[in-house]
Design a protein around this motif. Structure first.
Motif, PDB file in Angstrom:
ATOM      1  N   ARG A   1     -52.653 -59.644  38.605  1.00 32.06           N
ATOM      2  CA  ARG A   1     -53.683 -60.668  38.452  1.00 32.06           C
ATOM      3  C   ARG A   1     -53.208 -61.820  37.573  1.00 32.06           C
ATOM      4  O   ARG A   1     -53.537 -62.977  37.821  1.00 32.06           O
ATOM      5  CB  ARG A   1     -54.969 -60.023  37.910  1.00 32.06           C
ATOM      6  CG  ARG A   1     -55.714 -59.261  39.001  1.00 32.06           C
ATOM      7  CD  ARG A   1     -56.540 -58.106  38.483  1.00 32.06           C
ATOM      8  NE  ARG A   1     -57.252 -57.446  39.573  1.00 32.06           N
ATOM      9  CZ  ARG A   1     -56.693 -56.572  40.421  1.00 32.06           C
ATOM     10  NH1 ARG A   1     -55.401 -56.264  40.285  1.00 32.06           N
ATOM     11  NH2 ARG A   1     -57.391 -56.023  41.384  1.00 32.06           N
ATOM     12  N   SER A   2     -52.412 -61.515  36.563  1.00 31.76           N
ATOM     13  CA  SER A   2     -51.850 -62.570  35.708  1.00 31.76           C
ATOM     14  C   SER A   2     -50.886 -63.445  36.501  1.00 31.76           C
ATOM     15  O   SER A   2     -50.878 -64.678  36.357  1.00 31.76           O
ATOM     16  CB  SER A   2     -51.134 -61.952  34.503  1.00 31.76           C
ATOM     17  OG  SER A   2     -52.039 -61.260  33.671  1.00 31.76           O
TER      18      SER A   2
ATOM     19  N   ARG B   1     -51.649 -53.416  37.694  1.00 34.35           N
ATOM     20  CA  ARG B   1     -52.665 -54.176  38.420  1.00 34.35           C
ATOM     21  C   ARG B   1     -53.044 -55.434  37.644  1.00 34.35           C
ATOM     22  O   ARG B   1     -53.256 -56.496  38.223  1.00 34.35           O
ATOM     23  CB  ARG B   1     -53.895 -53.316  38.668  1.00 34.35           C
ATOM     24  CG  ARG B   1     -53.611 -52.074  39.510  1.00 34.35           C
ATOM     25  CD  ARG B   1     -54.896 -51.379  39.894  1.00 34.35           C
ATOM     26  NE  ARG B   1     -55.592 -52.138  40.921  1.00 34.35           N
ATOM     27  CZ  ARG B   1     -56.856 -51.924  41.263  1.00 34.35           C
ATOM     28  NH1 ARG B   1     -57.568 -51.015  40.641  1.00 34.35           N
ATOM     29  NH2 ARG B   1     -57.417 -52.639  42.217  1.00 34.35           N
ATOM     30  N   GLN B   2     -53.144 -55.309  36.325  1.00 31.05           N
ATOM     31  CA  GLN B   2     -53.456 -56.469  35.509  1.00 31.05           C
ATOM     32  C   GLN B   2     -52.310 -57.481  35.533  1.00 31.05           C
ATOM     33  O   GLN B   2     -52.528 -58.699  35.491  1.00 31.05           O
ATOM     34  CB  GLN B   2     -53.749 -56.032  34.067  1.00 31.05           C
ATOM     35  CG  GLN B   2     -54.963 -55.119  33.927  1.00 31.05           C
ATOM     36  CD  GLN B   2     -56.193 -55.691  34.613  1.00 31.05           C
ATOM     37  OE1 GLN B   2     -56.528 -56.868  34.438  1.00 31.05           O
ATOM     38  NE2 GLN B   2     -56.872 -54.866  35.409  1.00 31.05           N
TER      39      GLN B   2
ATOM     40  N   VAL C   1     -58.784 -65.111  42.262  1.00 32.34           N
ATOM     41  CA  VAL C   1     -57.721 -64.215  41.812  1.00 32.34           C
ATOM     42  C   VAL C   1     -58.018 -62.784  42.232  1.00 32.34           C
ATOM     43  O   VAL C   1     -57.148 -62.083  42.762  1.00 32.34           O
ATOM     44  CB  VAL C   1     -57.557 -64.308  40.280  1.00 32.34           C
ATOM     45  CG1 VAL C   1     -56.642 -63.188  39.772  1.00 32.34           C
ATOM     46  CG2 VAL C   1     -56.996 -65.662  39.889  1.00 32.34           C
ATOM     47  N   GLU C   2     -59.230 -62.332  42.027  1.00 34.28           N
ATOM     48  CA  GLU C   2     -59.580 -60.952  42.347  1.00 34.28           C
ATOM     49  C   GLU C   2     -59.513 -60.706  43.846  1.00 34.28           C
ATOM     50  O   GLU C   2     -59.023 -59.657  44.293  1.00 34.28           O
ATOM     51  CB  GLU C   2     -60.981 -60.622  41.821  1.00 34.28           C
ATOM     52  CG  GLU C   2     -61.375 -59.157  41.994  1.00 34.28           C
ATOM     53  CD  GLU C   2     -60.417 -58.209  41.294  1.00 34.28           C
ATOM     54  OE1 GLU C   2     -60.229 -57.079  41.794  1.00 34.28           O
ATOM     55  OE2 GLU C   2     -59.838 -58.581  40.240  1.00 34.28           O
TER      56      GLU C   2
ATOM     57  N   ARG D   1     -52.920 -65.664  38.753  1.00 33.72           N
ATOM     58  CA  ARG D   1     -53.594 -66.726  37.995  1.00 33.72           C
ATOM     59  C   ARG D   1     -52.631 -67.882  37.739  1.00 33.72           C
ATOM     60  O   ARG D   1     -52.981 -69.056  37.915  1.00 33.72           O
ATOM     61  CB  ARG D   1     -54.125 -66.149  36.684  1.00 33.72           C
ATOM     62  CG  ARG D   1     -55.178 -67.017  36.010  1.00 33.72           C
ATOM     63  CD  ARG D   1     -55.816 -66.282  34.835  1.00 33.72           C
ATOM     64  NE  ARG D   1     -56.579 -65.125  35.296  1.00 33.72           N
ATOM     65  CZ  ARG D   1     -56.252 -63.855  35.064  1.00 33.72           C
ATOM     66  NH1 ARG D   1     -55.145 -63.564  34.387  1.00 33.72           N
ATOM     67  NH2 ARG D   1     -57.001 -62.863  35.492  1.00 33.72           N
TER      68      ARG D   1
ATOM     69  N   ALA E   1     -55.864 -60.556  44.773  1.00 31.45           N
ATOM     70  CA  ALA E   1     -55.232 -59.360  44.205  1.00 31.45           C
ATOM     71  C   ALA E   1     -55.549 -58.124  45.031  1.00 31.45           C
ATOM     72  O   ALA E   1     -54.667 -57.303  45.323  1.00 31.45           O
ATOM     73  CB  ALA E   1     -55.681 -59.164  42.760  1.00 31.45           C
TER      74      ALA E   1
ATOM     75  N   GLU F   1     -61.745 -69.522  40.216  1.00 32.45           N
ATOM     76  CA  GLU F   1     -61.459 -68.330  39.425  1.00 32.45           C
ATOM     77  C   GLU F   1     -62.724 -67.863  38.721  1.00 32.45           C
ATOM     78  O   GLU F   1     -63.564 -68.676  38.371  1.00 32.45           O
ATOM     79  CB  GLU F   1     -60.387 -68.658  38.384  1.00 32.45           C
ATOM     80  CG  GLU F   1     -59.002 -68.790  38.992  1.00 32.45           C
ATOM     81  CD  GLU F   1     -57.930 -68.646  37.926  1.00 32.45           C
ATOM     82  OE1 GLU F   1     -58.057 -67.714  37.103  1.00 32.45           O
ATOM     83  OE2 GLU F   1     -57.012 -69.451  37.906  1.00 32.45           O
TER      84      GLU F   1
END
Length: 264
Positions: A249-250, A245-246, A212-213, A253, A216, A208
């Motif tokens: 990603r959460s 979008r956030q 994650v990115e 994660r 995503a 990370e």
């Protein structure tokens, strides 16, 4: 080559394999049989290699072993299982000893492939070996040609399948499924495509936040492909600070954290 290297790399191909293929191909033009046989044998080599490590597969169910259908398709798929649980589908591609790149058949560039495996077969077809592999391709702009030097070594294939085992548990996707359903329909095909892209991200050397990115962005592309409403698609993909979008990603994660805990 010592005995350990020989066991780890070369897969002896018994005569009965090529003889069986020849019996199946009685109605196939001789000029077509050579390429068809290579793909079918490549599938068998991957099947036999993974059997050494207690992974199950049935090479006879592969498109490559449907000799009549091979006249119309270039697929060489193989579904891998562990304890009767599907870990995903790999594509088995013959690679000549002097080839500088792995050419991926256009028809196999689909979301459910977790890996594309390069298989070298000697001209007498008495042995084969896994040269390397590339994990799931990018969903939006897939590269149909992979330089030989960029292939991951075959022992990393076992790492990939170890990752596939916890990802085969549908309960891990409850939060992601809920998120996805807010945009479009979650399906078995969608889950297969998601698993493939998560495995690709997890194989990255860098942990990370790159994992994650990377995941995503691939999942956003998959969702966008399934969304009929163009305005919703644009809203999702054009605003990097978009709350949705956030949220994705959460979720990823937390998913990656749970997978690392499962490995420990």
């Amino acid at each position: 080559m010592n005995t350990q290297e020989l066991f780890g790399q070369l897969i002896p191909i018994p005569p009965k394999i090529t003889q069986y293929l020849q019996r199946l191909s009685r109605d196939i033009e001789p000029s077509q049989f050579s390429e068809i046989a290579k793909k079918a044998i490549a599938v068998w080599v991957v099947h036999r290699y993974l059997k050494r490590f207690d992974y199950q597969s049935d090479f006879r169910t592969s498109s490559a072993w449907n000799v009549a259908a091979q006249v119309l398709t270039d697929l060489a798929d193989l579904e891998i299982f562990e304890d009767s649980r599907s870990l995903g589908i790999v594509e088995c591609i013959p690679l000549a000893a002097d080839a500088e790149s792995l050419e991926i058949p256009q028809g196999s560039i689909i979301g459910d492939r977790i890996a594309y495996i390069a298989v070298e077969i000697n001209p007498p077809q008495t042995w084969g070996k896994i040269v390397g592999f590339t994990p799931a391709l990018e969903t939006e702009y897939p590269e149909p040609s992979i330089d030989r030097q960029d292939l991951l070594e075959c022992d990393r294939l076992l790492d990939l399948l170890e990752l596939a085992e916890p990802l085969a548990d549908p309960s891990r996707f409850a939060e992601l499924e809920s998120y996805w359903s807010g945009w479009g329909e979650w399906s078995a095909e969608a889950r297969q495509a998601v698993v493939a892209q998560l495995e690709k991200a997890l194989l990255l050397e860098t942990k990370e936040p790159l994992q994650v990115e990377s995941a995503a962005q691939e999942l956003e592309a998959l969702i966008a492909q399934s969304v009929a409403d163009s305005e919703r698609e644009l809203a999702m993909r054009e605003d990097p600070e978009n709350e949705s979008r956030q949220q994705l990603r959460s979720i990823l994660r937390r998913l990656f954290e749970s997978l690392r805990a499962a490995e420990d």
